[in-house]
Design a protein around this motif. Structure first.
Motif, PDB file in Angstrom:
ATOM      1  N   GLY A  10       0.824  -1.284  -0.021  1.00 19.65           N
ATOM      2  CA  GLY A  10       0.147  -0.075  -0.094  1.00 19.65           C
ATOM      3  C   GLY A  10       0.959   1.379  -0.003  1.00 19.65           C
ATOM      4  O   GLY A  10       1.821   1.451   0.804  1.00 19.65           O
ATOM      5  N   ASN A  11       0.521   2.138  -0.811  1.00 20.23           N
ATOM      6  CA  ASN A  11       1.317   3.417  -1.087  1.00 20.23           C
ATOM      7  C   ASN A  11       2.469   3.319  -1.479  1.00 20.23           C
ATOM      8  O   ASN A  11       3.326   4.204  -1.636  1.00 20.23           O
ATOM      9  CB  ASN A  11       1.389   4.261   0.196  1.00 20.23           C
ATOM     10  CG  ASN A  11      -0.158   5.164   0.371  1.00 20.23           C
ATOM     11  OD1 ASN A  11      -0.865   5.475  -0.649  1.00 20.23           O
ATOM     12  ND2 ASN A  11      -0.419   5.445   1.615  1.00 20.23           N
ATOM     13  N   ASP A  17      -6.147   5.999   0.509  1.00 18.69           N
ATOM     14  CA  ASP A  17      -6.328   7.197   0.976  1.00 18.69           C
ATOM     15  C   ASP A  17      -6.637   6.981   2.566  1.00 18.69           C
ATOM     16  O   ASP A  17      -7.928   6.522   2.834  1.00 18.69           O
ATOM     17  CB  ASP A  17      -7.519   7.770   0.526  1.00 18.69           C
ATOM     18  CG  ASP A  17      -8.144   9.090   0.886  1.00 18.69           C
ATOM     19  OD1 ASP A  17      -7.533   9.558   1.877  1.00 18.69           O
ATOM     20  OD2 ASP A  17      -9.156   9.642   0.497  1.00 18.69           O
ATOM     21  N   ILE A  18      -5.571   6.897   3.200  1.00 24.12           N
ATOM     22  CA  ILE A  18      -5.855   6.264   4.816  1.00 24.12           C
ATOM     23  C   ILE A  18      -6.363   7.158   5.416  1.00 24.12           C
ATOM     24  O   ILE A  18      -7.580   7.117   6.355  1.00 24.12           O
ATOM     25  CB  ILE A  18      -4.283   6.030   5.350  1.00 24.12           C
ATOM     26  CG1 ILE A  18      -3.626   5.031   4.663  1.00 24.12           C
ATOM     27  CG2 ILE A  18      -4.443   5.925   6.773  1.00 24.12           C
ATOM     28  CD1 ILE A  18      -2.233   4.729   4.867  1.00 24.12           C
ATOM     29  N   GLU A  19      -6.288   8.638   5.328  1.00 28.55           N
ATOM     30  CA  GLU A  19      -6.851   9.615   6.254  1.00 28.55           C
ATOM     31  C   GLU A  19      -8.429   9.876   5.903  1.00 28.55           C
ATOM     32  O   GLU A  19      -9.159  10.014   6.686  1.00 28.55           O
ATOM     33  CB  GLU A  19      -6.162  11.061   5.925  1.00 28.55           C
ATOM     34  CG  GLU A  19      -6.747  12.410   6.709  1.00 28.55           C
ATOM     35  CD  GLU A  19      -6.895  11.717   8.411  1.00 28.55           C
ATOM     36  OE1 GLU A  19      -7.641  12.448   9.056  1.00 28.55           O
ATOM     37  OE2 GLU A  19      -5.912  11.055   8.818  1.00 28.55           O
ATOM     38  N   GLY A  20      -8.629   9.799   4.418  1.00 31.46           N
ATOM     39  CA  GLY A  20     -10.004  10.014   3.991  1.00 31.46           C
ATOM     40  C   GLY A  20     -10.834   8.753   4.478  1.00 31.46           C
ATOM     41  O   GLY A  20     -11.813   8.946   4.726  1.00 31.46           O
ATOM     42  N   PHE A  77     -12.776   1.478   1.869  1.00 36.36           N
ATOM     43  CA  PHE A  77     -12.797   2.635   1.348  1.00 36.36           C
ATOM     44  C   PHE A  77     -11.245   3.227   1.263  1.00 36.36           C
ATOM     45  O   PHE A  77     -11.124   4.089   0.045  1.00 36.36           O
ATOM     46  CB  PHE A  77     -13.328   3.732   2.263  1.00 36.36           C
ATOM     47  CG  PHE A  77     -13.795   5.022   1.856  1.00 36.36           C
ATOM     48  CD1 PHE A  77     -14.868   5.331   1.176  1.00 36.36           C
ATOM     49  CD2 PHE A  77     -12.688   6.163   1.934  1.00 36.36           C
ATOM     50  CE1 PHE A  77     -15.234   6.576   0.809  1.00 36.36           C
ATOM     51  CE2 PHE A  77     -13.041   7.447   1.453  1.00 36.36           C
ATOM     52  CZ  PHE A  77     -14.391   7.423   0.650  1.00 36.36           C
ATOM     53  N   MET A  78     -10.369   2.890   1.802  1.00 30.94           N
ATOM     54  CA  MET A  78      -9.014   3.355   1.271  1.00 30.94           C
ATOM     55  C   MET A  78      -8.176   2.741   0.127  1.00 30.94           C
ATOM     56  O   MET A  78      -7.363   3.504  -0.193  1.00 30.94           O
ATOM     57  CB  MET A  78      -8.131   3.061   2.668  1.00 30.94           C
ATOM     58  CG  MET A  78      -7.680   1.536   2.736  1.00 30.94           C
ATOM     59  SD  MET A  78      -6.309   1.290   3.896  1.00 30.94           S
ATOM     60  CE  MET A  78      -7.145   1.747   5.399  1.00 30.94           C
ATOM     61  N   CYS A 162      19.910  -6.006   2.314  1.00 27.25           N
ATOM     62  CA  CYS A 162      18.409  -5.876   1.894  1.00 27.25           C
ATOM     63  C   CYS A 162      18.009  -4.297   1.952  1.00 27.25           C
ATOM     64  O   CYS A 162      18.555  -3.721   2.903  1.00 27.25           O
ATOM     65  CB  CYS A 162      17.465  -6.541   2.784  1.00 27.25           C
ATOM     66  SG  CYS A 162      17.588  -8.493   3.060  1.00 27.25           S
ATOM     67  N   LEU A 163      17.410  -3.926   1.078  1.00 28.37           N
ATOM     68  CA  LEU A 163      16.831  -2.596   0.864  1.00 28.37           C
ATOM     69  C   LEU A 163      15.159  -3.104   1.019  1.00 28.37           C
ATOM     70  O   LEU A 163      14.644  -3.298   0.423  1.00 28.37           O
ATOM     71  CB  LEU A 163      17.002  -1.833  -0.456  1.00 28.37           C
ATOM     72  CG  LEU A 163      16.385  -0.411  -0.567  1.00 28.37           C
ATOM     73  CD1 LEU A 163      16.752   0.552   0.638  1.00 28.37           C
ATOM     74  CD2 LEU A 163      16.759   0.002  -1.784  1.00 28.37           C
ATOM     75  N   PHE A 164      14.674  -2.175   2.369  1.00 28.15           N
ATOM     76  CA  PHE A 164      13.345  -2.040   2.594  1.00 28.15           C
ATOM     77  C   PHE A 164      12.686  -0.866   2.059  1.00 28.15           C
ATOM     78  O   PHE A 164      13.094   0.254   2.811  1.00 28.15           O
ATOM     79  CB  PHE A 164      13.145  -2.624   4.060  1.00 28.15           C
ATOM     80  CG  PHE A 164      11.849  -2.473   4.539  1.00 28.15           C
ATOM     81  CD1 PHE A 164      10.835  -3.316   4.070  1.00 28.15           C
ATOM     82  CD2 PHE A 164      11.669  -1.532   5.657  1.00 28.15           C
ATOM     83  CE1 PHE A 164       9.518  -3.383   4.413  1.00 28.15           C
ATOM     84  CE2 PHE A 164      10.074  -1.422   5.912  1.00 28.15           C
ATOM     85  CZ  PHE A 164       8.937  -2.512   5.428  1.00 28.15           C
ATOM     86  N   ILE A 165      11.421  -0.987   1.544  1.00 30.91           N
ATOM     87  CA  ILE A 165      10.815   0.327   1.177  1.00 30.91           C
ATOM     88  C   ILE A 165       9.434   0.191   1.674  1.00 30.91           C
ATOM     89  O   ILE A 165       8.559  -0.718   1.403  1.00 30.91           O
ATOM     90  CB  ILE A 165      10.767   0.309  -0.398  1.00 30.91           C
ATOM     91  CG1 ILE A 165      12.190   0.302  -0.994  1.00 30.91           C
ATOM     92  CG2 ILE A 165      10.039   1.609  -0.936  1.00 30.91           C
ATOM     93  CD1 ILE A 165      12.250  -0.321  -2.403  1.00 30.91           C
ATOM     94  N   ASP A 166       9.070   1.232   2.272  1.00 28.44           N
ATOM     95  CA  ASP A 166       7.618   1.391   3.104  1.00 28.44           C
ATOM     96  C   ASP A 166       7.292   2.610   3.262  1.00 28.44           C
ATOM     97  O   ASP A 166       8.147   3.650   3.543  1.00 28.44           O
ATOM     98  CB  ASP A 166       7.749   0.540   4.610  1.00 28.44           C
ATOM     99  CG  ASP A 166       6.286   0.228   4.882  1.00 28.44           C
ATOM    100  OD1 ASP A 166       5.632   1.105   5.456  1.00 28.44           O
ATOM    101  OD2 ASP A 166       6.133  -1.138   5.175  1.00 28.44           O
ATOM    102  N   ASP A 167       5.868   3.029   3.292  1.00 29.75           N
ATOM    103  CA  ASP A 167       5.394   4.292   3.462  1.00 29.75           C
ATOM    104  C   ASP A 167       5.404   4.908   4.975  1.00 29.75           C
ATOM    105  O   ASP A 167       5.024   5.986   5.218  1.00 29.75           O
ATOM    106  CB  ASP A 167       4.154   4.839   2.684  1.00 29.75           C
ATOM    107  CG  ASP A 167       2.962   3.941   3.218  1.00 29.75           C
ATOM    108  OD1 ASP A 167       2.028   4.773   3.470  1.00 29.75           O
ATOM    109  OD2 ASP A 167       3.262   2.764   3.425  1.00 29.75           O
ATOM    110  N   ASN A 168       5.417   3.683   5.861  1.00 29.12           N
ATOM    111  CA  ASN A 168       5.202   4.079   7.257  1.00 29.12           C
ATOM    112  C   ASN A 168       6.532   4.312   8.001  1.00 29.12           C
ATOM    113  O   ASN A 168       7.458   3.174   7.929  1.00 29.12           O
ATOM    114  CB  ASN A 168       4.408   2.934   7.652  1.00 29.12           C
ATOM    115  CG  ASN A 168       3.965   3.036   9.245  1.00 29.12           C
ATOM    116  OD1 ASN A 168       4.873   3.049   9.948  1.00 29.12           O
ATOM    117  ND2 ASN A 168       2.721   2.986   9.505  1.00 29.12           N
ATOM    118  N   GLU A 169       6.827   5.457   8.563  1.00 30.28           N
ATOM    119  CA  GLU A 169       8.057   5.571   9.281  1.00 30.28           C
ATOM    120  C   GLU A 169       8.685   4.369  10.365  1.00 30.28           C
ATOM    121  O   GLU A 169       9.563   4.151  10.497  1.00 30.28           O
ATOM    122  CB  GLU A 169       8.384   6.923   9.468  1.00 30.28           C
ATOM    123  CG  GLU A 169       9.567   7.218  10.053  1.00 30.28           C
ATOM    124  CD  GLU A 169       9.754   8.661  10.708  1.00 30.28           C
ATOM    125  OE1 GLU A 169      10.858   9.358  10.481  1.00 30.28           O
ATOM    126  OE2 GLU A 169       8.745   9.433  10.654  1.00 30.28           O
TER     127      GLU A 169
END
Length: 204
Positions: A10-11, A17-20, A77-78, A162-169
């Motif tokens: 996700g993202n 649209d997590i906030e929405g 919905f997200m 390894c390279l890890f990619i994520d939108d959550n800090e």
């Protein structure tokens, strides 16, 4: 040297649209915030520790005016579009065969069912990966350390390769403490397809 790329879903590939979605849920439920119990049930569901029927049963019990169909719409919905250029990006990576490719996503059965029904190339996407881990199937969730250790052990990997990619800090911070290289991607300003243009230093 980076030998393995580990992607969130996700993202990173599919837009969310997590906030929405949160505001839509609060409006539908006519509440000001999610209760601790709701947050706990959501987490249990994401870990696959309760079934979809148990999850929906909890919400229908608490919001009896809403049908299961209503609740599923609120929950999903997200989920937004999956731009096809991101599919081509991962397909090219698979074709080039320079890296082991792993997907590691916090998700759940209802979201995956929606994706299967609405993203026609989901199976093509899934087949690009050497390993495909969904939280509700492995009963582990990010940002807990155990899910990252699980991926390392299952694939005989060393974190520093390894390279890890994520939108959550929170997720990338945990990965960093274990020795992973990370990219905390901003879905509003960055796109995974630019990985090799803007993040070349991560491969040094």
């Amino acid at each position: 040297m980076i030998k393995t790329l580990i992607f969130d879903f996700g993202n990173v590939f599919i837009n969310l649209d997590i906030e929405g979605a949160l505001q839509h849920a609060l409006s539908t439920f006519k509440i000001e915030s999610l209760s601790d119990e709701m947050t706990a049930f959501n987490s249990l569901y994401e870990q696959g520790l309760i079934s979809t029927n148990e999850f929906l049963g909890f919400y229908t019990e608490n919001f009896p005016k809403l049908s299961k169909e209503d609740l599923i719409k609120v929950w999903n919905f997200m989920l937004n579009e999956f731009p096809e250029h991101r599919l081509k990006f991962i397909q090219n990576l698979k074709k080039e065969n320079n890296y082991k490719l792993i997907l590691l996503s916090n998700t759940n059965e209802l979201h995956i069912n929606w994706i299967k029904e609405n993203i026609p190339f989901y199976n093509e996407f899934k087949n690009c990966f050497d390993a495909f881990y969904l939280s509700h199937e492995v009963n582990l969730v990010k940002p807990n350390e155990d899910i990252f250790k699980f991926v390392l052990n299952e694939n005989n990997l060393k974190a520093n390769t390894c390279l890890f990619i994520d939108d959550n800090e929170d997720n990338t911070k945990t990965a960093e403490t274990l020795g992973f290289k990370t990219w905390h991607i901003n879905p509003n300003t960055e796109d995974i397809t630019n990985l090799f243009n803007i993040k070349t230093h991560l491969f040094d």
